[in-house]
Design an enzyme around this catalytic site. Structure first.
Site, short mmCIF file in Angstrom:
data_model
loop_
_atom_site.label_atom_id
_atom_site.label_comp_id
_atom_site.label_asym_id
_atom_site.label_seq_id
_atom_site.Cartn_x
_atom_site.Cartn_y
_atom_site.Cartn_z
N LYS A 69 0.88 -1.23 -0.12
CA LYS A 69 0.00 -0.12 -0.15
C LYS A 69 0.93 1.27 0.06
O LYS A 69 0.66 2.31 -0.79
CB LYS A 69 -0.93 -0.04 1.32
N THR A 70 1.98 1.28 0.92
CA THR A 70 2.43 2.42 0.88
C THR A 70 3.66 2.66 -0.37
O THR A 70 3.45 3.83 -0.79
CB THR A 70 3.88 2.31 2.13
N ASP A 114 -0.84 6.80 6.42
CA ASP A 114 -1.26 5.28 6.78
C ASP A 114 -1.92 5.02 8.09
O ASP A 114 -1.90 5.82 8.91
CB ASP A 114 0.44 4.64 6.94
N THR A 163 -5.46 -1.34 7.10
CA THR A 163 -5.90 -2.84 7.17
C THR A 163 -7.16 -3.10 7.52
O THR A 163 -7.67 -4.27 7.47
CB THR A 163 -4.74 -3.72 8.14
N ARG A 222 6.30 -8.13 1.34
CA ARG A 222 6.98 -7.79 2.54
C ARG A 222 7.93 -8.87 3.11
O ARG A 222 9.05 -8.83 3.39
CB ARG A 222 6.42 -6.84 3.33
#
Length: 337
Positions: A69-70, A114, A163, A222
């Site tokens: 997402k980032t 975030d 999330t 990740r």
């Protein structure tokens, strides 16, 4: 003097690690692997906004942790050729913090928040007018001298990442024009990510080695990149510096990551559910106390993948283990009423 040298070395290591993470991130949509549906949609919206010379509509990126997402927010900023400011929901403690961030944006700029679901409600409510009409009303002064001030803002794009999309209030969620659900990656997509990251890290790896890491990465880039770094270490010490299927398998076994990508916490969760509670149903708070993990950690980091892969079920009475979980742990399946 030695202490000062140690501090300097630690700082350099941290800076190098941060730089390394940045190099692993793709910069443009064409370089971003996976999430094809989202990329196709964003490419159209971005091109249309650039043709109209307008700020991109507000974007909400949601899904489990570690899916990019980032990185996607950074890619959007690069594609729009826009300045981006980054923060997180918990870092915005009061409305003034939000006003300061918005005031720093250039026209067409991007604010990335975030964990936006963790932003205080009073700051969230200030976002409504900022997102919709590009202004905020702030109170200046105190006591008898306090008065409202209408504060205009330049057109901007808010990119929120969460999330827990269900934890966002309806008024905030409805103000995002672009909603993008980030999904778990397929093994082939993760293999390509591992190969790309290995190239950036200057690590020798073969296809089978990359796939072995990919299939144990819980569908998450990740995790794939983290496992790649540890396998690289193992290859340099125990092998010849080349990540093969055998080297990857041995290394990941040492890390107690099994062939389905379940780590020690996942295995503990399933084992507790089955052995102590006969497969459930059992409440999440009870499981949390038994395995020594916070409820939020289980909900955000453990359960999504176990649900996705069919190891557990959520019911009105609690969590239940499936036949697949029993088979995976080589345990006898029990049928509960």
């Amino acid at each position: 003097m030695e202490d000062n040298q140690d501090i300097t070395s630690d700082q350099l290591l941290n800076e190098n690690e941060f730089s390394l993470e940045k190099t692993l991130r793709p910069q443009l949509l064409v370089d971003y692997l996976g999430q094809e549906k989202i990329k196709k949609e964003l490419a159209i919206y971005i091109e249309a906004a650039k043709k109209r010379e307008e700020a991109l509509d507000h974007v909400l990126l949601y899904g489990p942790p570690g899916l990019g997402k980032t990185t996607m927010a950074m890619v959007i900023a690069n594609e729009m050729d826009a300045e981006i400011r980054t923060t997180s929901g918990p870092a915005i403690e009061k409305p003034g913090d939000l006003v300061a961030l918005l005031n720093d944006l250039e026209p067409g700029g991007i604010l990335f928040i975030d964990e936006i679901h963790r932003m205080p409600r009073i700051a969230e409510e200030m976002l409504y007018s900022a997102m919709e009409d590009f202004y905020v009303d702030i109170i200046v002064g105190q006591g008898d001298t306090a008065h409202p001030v209408h504060f205009p803002l330049p057109p901007f794009t808010l990119i929120g990442a969460t999330t827990r999309a269900g934890s966002l209030s309806a008024p905030l969620r409805d103000r995002f024009g672009i909603l993008a659900h980030m999904e778990y990656y397929q093994k082939e997509e993760l293999k390509d990510i591992v190969l790309r990251s290995a190239k950036v890290l200057e690590t020798k790896i073969d296809m089978k080695g990359a796939f072995e890491i990919a299939r144990r990465s819980r569908g998450t880039p990740r995790i794939a990149n983290r496992l790649l770094k540890r396998v690289r270490d193992y290859a340099e010490v125990k092998g010849e510096g080349i990540v093969t299927e055998t080297i990857a398998s041995q290394s990941l076994d040492l890390l107690r990551v099994d062939h389905e990508g379940l780590d020690i916490v996942d295995q503990k969760f399933l084992t507790t559910l089955i052995k102590l509670y006969e497969g459930g149903p059992v409440g999440l708070n009870t499981l949390s106390a038994n395995i020594g993990e916070e409820v939020d950690t289980i909900e955000d980091m453990v359960e999504p993948y176990l649900l996705q892969e069919g190891f557990i079920q959520r019911t009105s009475r609690g969590r239940m283990a499936t036949l697949k979980a029993y088979e995976h742990l080589d345990l006898t399946f029990l049928i509960n009423d």
